[in-house]
Design a protein around this motif. Structure first.
Motif, PDB file in Angstrom:
ATOM      1  N   GLY A  52     -33.146   5.056 -14.945  1.00 31.71           N
ATOM      2  CA  GLY A  52     -33.884   6.039 -15.706  1.00 31.71           C
ATOM      3  C   GLY A  52     -33.279   7.427 -15.637  1.00 31.71           C
ATOM      4  N   SER A  53     -33.696   8.284 -16.548  1.00 33.85           N
ATOM      5  CA  SER A  53     -33.210   9.661 -16.563  1.00 33.85           C
ATOM      6  C   SER A  53     -33.489  10.326 -15.225  1.00 33.85           C
ATOM      7  CB  SER A  53     -33.865  10.436 -17.698  1.00 33.85           C
ATOM      8  OG  SER A  53     -35.263  10.462 -17.534  1.00 33.85           O
ATOM      9  N   GLY A  54     -32.527  11.076 -14.742  1.00 32.64           N
ATOM     10  CA  GLY A  54     -32.660  11.707 -13.441  1.00 32.64           C
ATOM     11  C   GLY A  54     -32.747  10.743 -12.282  1.00 32.64           C
ATOM     12  N   GLY A  55     -32.462   9.498 -12.535  1.00 30.17           N
ATOM     13  CA  GLY A  55     -32.502   8.485 -11.476  1.00 30.17           C
ATOM     14  C   GLY A  55     -33.899   8.160 -10.990  1.00 30.17           C
ATOM     15  N   ARG A  56     -34.911   8.427 -11.812  1.00 29.27           N
ATOM     16  CA  ARG A  56     -36.295   8.292 -11.348  1.00 29.27           C
ATOM     17  C   ARG A  56     -36.837   6.871 -11.413  1.00 29.27           C
ATOM     18  NH1 ARG A  56     -36.438  13.624 -13.464  1.00 29.27           N
ATOM     19  NH2 ARG A  56     -36.635  12.855 -15.593  1.00 29.27           N
ATOM     20  N   SER A  57     -36.117   5.966 -12.066  1.00 31.94           N
ATOM     21  CA  SER A  57     -36.598   4.581 -12.098  1.00 31.94           C
ATOM     22  C   SER A  57     -35.412   3.650 -12.275  1.00 31.94           C
ATOM     23  CB  SER A  57     -37.604   4.371 -13.232  1.00 31.94           C
ATOM     24  OG  SER A  57     -36.999   4.531 -14.508  1.00 31.94           O
ATOM     25  N   THR A  58     -35.584   2.430 -11.848  1.00 32.19           N
ATOM     26  CA  THR A  58     -34.588   1.385 -12.076  1.00 32.19           C
ATOM     27  C   THR A  58     -35.304   0.097 -12.448  1.00 32.19           C
ATOM     28  OG1 THR A  58     -34.567   0.762  -9.741  1.00 32.19           O
ATOM     29  CG2 THR A  58     -32.862   2.312 -10.472  1.00 32.19           C
ATOM     30  N   ALA A  59     -34.563  -0.798 -13.054  1.00 34.17           N
ATOM     31  CA  ALA A  59     -35.091  -2.126 -13.368  1.00 34.17           C
ATOM     32  C   ALA A  59     -33.921  -3.096 -13.402  1.00 34.17           C
ATOM     33  CB  ALA A  59     -35.823  -2.123 -14.710  1.00 34.17           C
ATOM     34  N   TYR A  60     -34.145  -4.286 -12.887  1.00 32.85           N
ATOM     35  CA  TYR A  60     -33.113  -5.314 -12.840  1.00 32.85           C
ATOM     36  C   TYR A  60     -33.704  -6.628 -13.323  1.00 32.85           C
ATOM     37  CZ  TYR A  60     -30.309  -2.300  -9.743  1.00 32.85           C
ATOM     38  OH  TYR A  60     -29.578  -1.269  -9.208  1.00 32.85           O
ATOM     39  N   GLU A  61     -32.918  -7.352 -14.101  1.00 38.91           N
ATOM     40  CA  GLU A  61     -33.296  -8.708 -14.434  1.00 38.91           C
ATOM     41  C   GLU A  61     -33.248  -9.574 -13.170  1.00 38.91           C
ATOM     42  OE1 GLU A  61     -34.247 -10.374 -17.599  1.00 38.91           O
ATOM     43  OE2 GLU A  61     -34.840  -8.272 -17.498  1.00 38.91           O
ATOM     44  N   ASP A  62     -34.131 -10.570 -13.105  1.00 39.86           N
ATOM     45  CA  ASP A  62     -34.210 -11.394 -11.903  1.00 39.86           C
ATOM     46  C   ASP A  62     -32.880 -12.055 -11.571  1.00 39.86           C
ATOM     47  OD1 ASP A  62     -37.622 -12.620 -12.434  1.00 39.86           O
ATOM     48  OD2 ASP A  62     -36.858 -10.760 -11.563  1.00 39.86           O
ATOM     49  N   SER A  63     -32.136 -12.445 -12.592  1.00 46.10           N
ATOM     50  CA  SER A  63     -30.897 -13.185 -12.359  1.00 46.10           C
ATOM     51  C   SER A  63     -29.813 -12.348 -11.668  1.00 46.10           C
ATOM     52  CB  SER A  63     -30.357 -13.735 -13.675  1.00 46.10           C
ATOM     53  OG  SER A  63     -30.018 -12.674 -14.553  1.00 46.10           O
ATOM     54  N   VAL A  64     -29.957 -11.022 -11.690  1.00 49.56           N
ATOM     55  CA  VAL A  64     -28.919 -10.180 -11.090  1.00 49.56           C
ATOM     56  C   VAL A  64     -29.412  -9.391  -9.885  1.00 49.56           C
ATOM     57  CG1 VAL A  64     -27.789  -9.971 -13.334  1.00 49.56           C
ATOM     58  CG2 VAL A  64     -29.314  -8.137 -12.542  1.00 49.56           C
ATOM     59  N   LYS A  65     -30.686  -9.505  -9.571  1.00 48.92           N
ATOM     60  CA  LYS A  65     -31.222  -8.770  -8.421  1.00 48.92           C
ATOM     61  C   LYS A  65     -30.502  -9.169  -7.139  1.00 48.92           C
ATOM     62  CE  LYS A  65     -35.924  -7.853 -10.051  1.00 48.92           C
ATOM     63  NZ  LYS A  65     -37.358  -8.198  -9.918  1.00 48.92           N
ATOM     64  N   GLY A  66     -30.149  -8.151  -6.351  1.00 45.73           N
ATOM     65  CA  GLY A  66     -29.442  -8.415  -5.109  1.00 45.73           C
ATOM     66  C   GLY A  66     -27.944  -8.577  -5.278  1.00 45.73           C
ATOM     67  N   ARG A  67     -27.472  -8.688  -6.524  1.00 45.98           N
ATOM     68  CA  ARG A  67     -26.034  -8.837  -6.775  1.00 45.98           C
ATOM     69  C   ARG A  67     -25.453  -7.664  -7.568  1.00 45.98           C
ATOM     70  NH1 ARG A  67     -24.173 -12.716  -9.894  1.00 45.98           N
ATOM     71  NH2 ARG A  67     -26.026 -12.901 -11.218  1.00 45.98           N
ATOM     72  N   PHE A  68     -26.219  -7.105  -8.478  1.00 40.43           N
ATOM     73  CA  PHE A  68     -25.770  -5.982  -9.313  1.00 40.43           C
ATOM     74  C   PHE A  68     -26.453  -4.706  -8.852  1.00 40.43           C
ATOM     75  CE2 PHE A  68     -24.619  -8.327 -13.538  1.00 40.43           C
ATOM     76  CZ  PHE A  68     -23.865  -9.246 -12.799  1.00 40.43           C
ATOM     77  N   SER A  69     -25.740  -3.598  -9.000  1.00 44.92           N
ATOM     78  CA  SER A  69     -26.293  -2.305  -8.627  1.00 44.92           C
ATOM     79  C   SER A  69     -25.828  -1.246  -9.620  1.00 44.92           C
ATOM     80  CB  SER A  69     -25.837  -1.928  -7.211  1.00 44.92           C
ATOM     81  OG  SER A  69     -26.319  -0.649  -6.855  1.00 44.92           O
ATOM     82  N   ILE A  70     -26.774  -0.474 -10.135  1.00 41.67           N
ATOM     83  CA  ILE A  70     -26.446   0.578 -11.098  1.00 41.67           C
ATOM     84  C   ILE A  70     -26.523   1.937 -10.403  1.00 41.67           C
ATOM     85  CG2 ILE A  70     -28.835   0.818 -11.920  1.00 41.67           C
ATOM     86  CD1 ILE A  70     -27.644   1.247 -14.747  1.00 41.67           C
ATOM     87  N   SER A  71     -25.600   2.820 -10.751  1.00 37.57           N
ATOM     88  CA  SER A  71     -25.588   4.142 -10.147  1.00 37.57           C
ATOM     89  C   SER A  71     -25.050   5.145 -11.161  1.00 37.57           C
ATOM     90  CB  SER A  71     -24.741   4.155  -8.872  1.00 37.57           C
ATOM     91  OG  SER A  71     -23.398   3.828  -9.159  1.00 37.57           O
ATOM     92  N   ARG A  72     -25.178   6.416 -10.818  1.00 40.54           N
ATOM     93  CA  ARG A  72     -24.786   7.468 -11.756  1.00 40.54           C
ATOM     94  C   ARG A  72     -24.039   8.570 -10.994  1.00 40.54           C
ATOM     95  NH1 ARG A  72     -28.107   9.091 -16.329  1.00 40.54           N
ATOM     96  NH2 ARG A  72     -29.822   7.906 -15.388  1.00 40.54           N
ATOM     97  N   ASP A  73     -22.986   9.083 -11.596  1.00 41.90           N
ATOM     98  CA  ASP A  73     -22.290  10.267 -11.093  1.00 41.90           C
ATOM     99  C   ASP A  73     -22.513  11.368 -12.130  1.00 41.90           C
ATOM    100  OD1 ASP A  73     -20.443  12.314 -10.498  1.00 41.90           O
ATOM    101  OD2 ASP A  73     -19.039  10.902  -9.598  1.00 41.90           O
ATOM    102  N   THR A  74     -23.427  12.276 -11.824  1.00 43.74           N
ATOM    103  CA  THR A  74     -23.773  13.278 -12.823  1.00 43.74           C
ATOM    104  C   THR A  74     -22.611  14.236 -13.105  1.00 43.74           C
ATOM    105  OG1 THR A  74     -24.754  14.636 -11.082  1.00 43.74           O
ATOM    106  CG2 THR A  74     -26.233  13.195 -12.305  1.00 43.74           C
ATOM    107  N   ALA A  75     -21.790  14.521 -12.086  1.00 46.48           N
ATOM    108  CA  ALA A  75     -20.662  15.425 -12.284  1.00 46.48           C
ATOM    109  C   ALA A  75     -19.648  14.835 -13.259  1.00 46.48           C
ATOM    110  CB  ALA A  75     -19.996  15.733 -10.952  1.00 46.48           C
ATOM    111  N   GLU A  76     -19.510  13.511 -13.229  1.00 45.65           N
ATOM    112  CA  GLU A  76     -18.560  12.828 -14.108  1.00 45.65           C
ATOM    113  C   GLU A  76     -19.216  12.333 -15.395  1.00 45.65           C
ATOM    114  OE1 GLU A  76     -15.303  12.613 -13.610  1.00 45.65           O
ATOM    115  OE2 GLU A  76     -15.519  13.766 -11.746  1.00 45.65           O
TER     116      GLU A  76
END
Length: 127
Positions: A52-76
């Protein structure tokens, strides 16, 4: 010019890892919710993960939970998708997309909620 550009895909063996990057230009990605979708031939494009905007929320499909991770570099102005323990069923074209909605969990699956899309990047998991 407003655009999202993905990179980092490729081929890997089952159990391996890949990291996808989505670089935003022409707008501030941190103001948007950014998701990764994937699509295989003959199937609908499906939402996999959302930040989510500002990193305030996340959501993952069940099939990828524990294996995929989303992150953001605001400077880049970049959003990343770290994919670990990849499986053959993760093989797809991956797209990043940005939309003005919050929170992720309620809205990320609907493609109509996105304003910008990347061009897609192939990920192949095969032995």
């Amino acid at each position: 010019q407003v655009q999202l550009v993905e990179s980092g895909g490729g081929s890997v063996q089952p159990g391996g890892s890949l990291k996808l990057s989505c670089v935003a230009s022409g707008f501030v990605a941190d103001y948007y919710s950014v998701s990764w979708f994937r699509q295989t031939p003959g199937k609908e494009r499906e939402g996999v993960v959302c930040l989510g905007s500002g990193g305030r929320s996340t959501a993952y499909e069940d099939s990828v939970k524990g294996r995929f991770s989303i992150s953001r570099d605001t400077a880049e102005n970049t959003v990343y998708l770290q994919m670990d323990n990849l499986k053959s069923e993760d093989t797809a074209t991956y797209y990043c997309a940005a939309g003005l909605f919050t929170p992720c969990g309620l809205y990320y699956r609907d493609r109509n909620n996105y304003k910008f899309w990347g061009q897609g990047h192939q990920v192949t998991v095969s032995s």
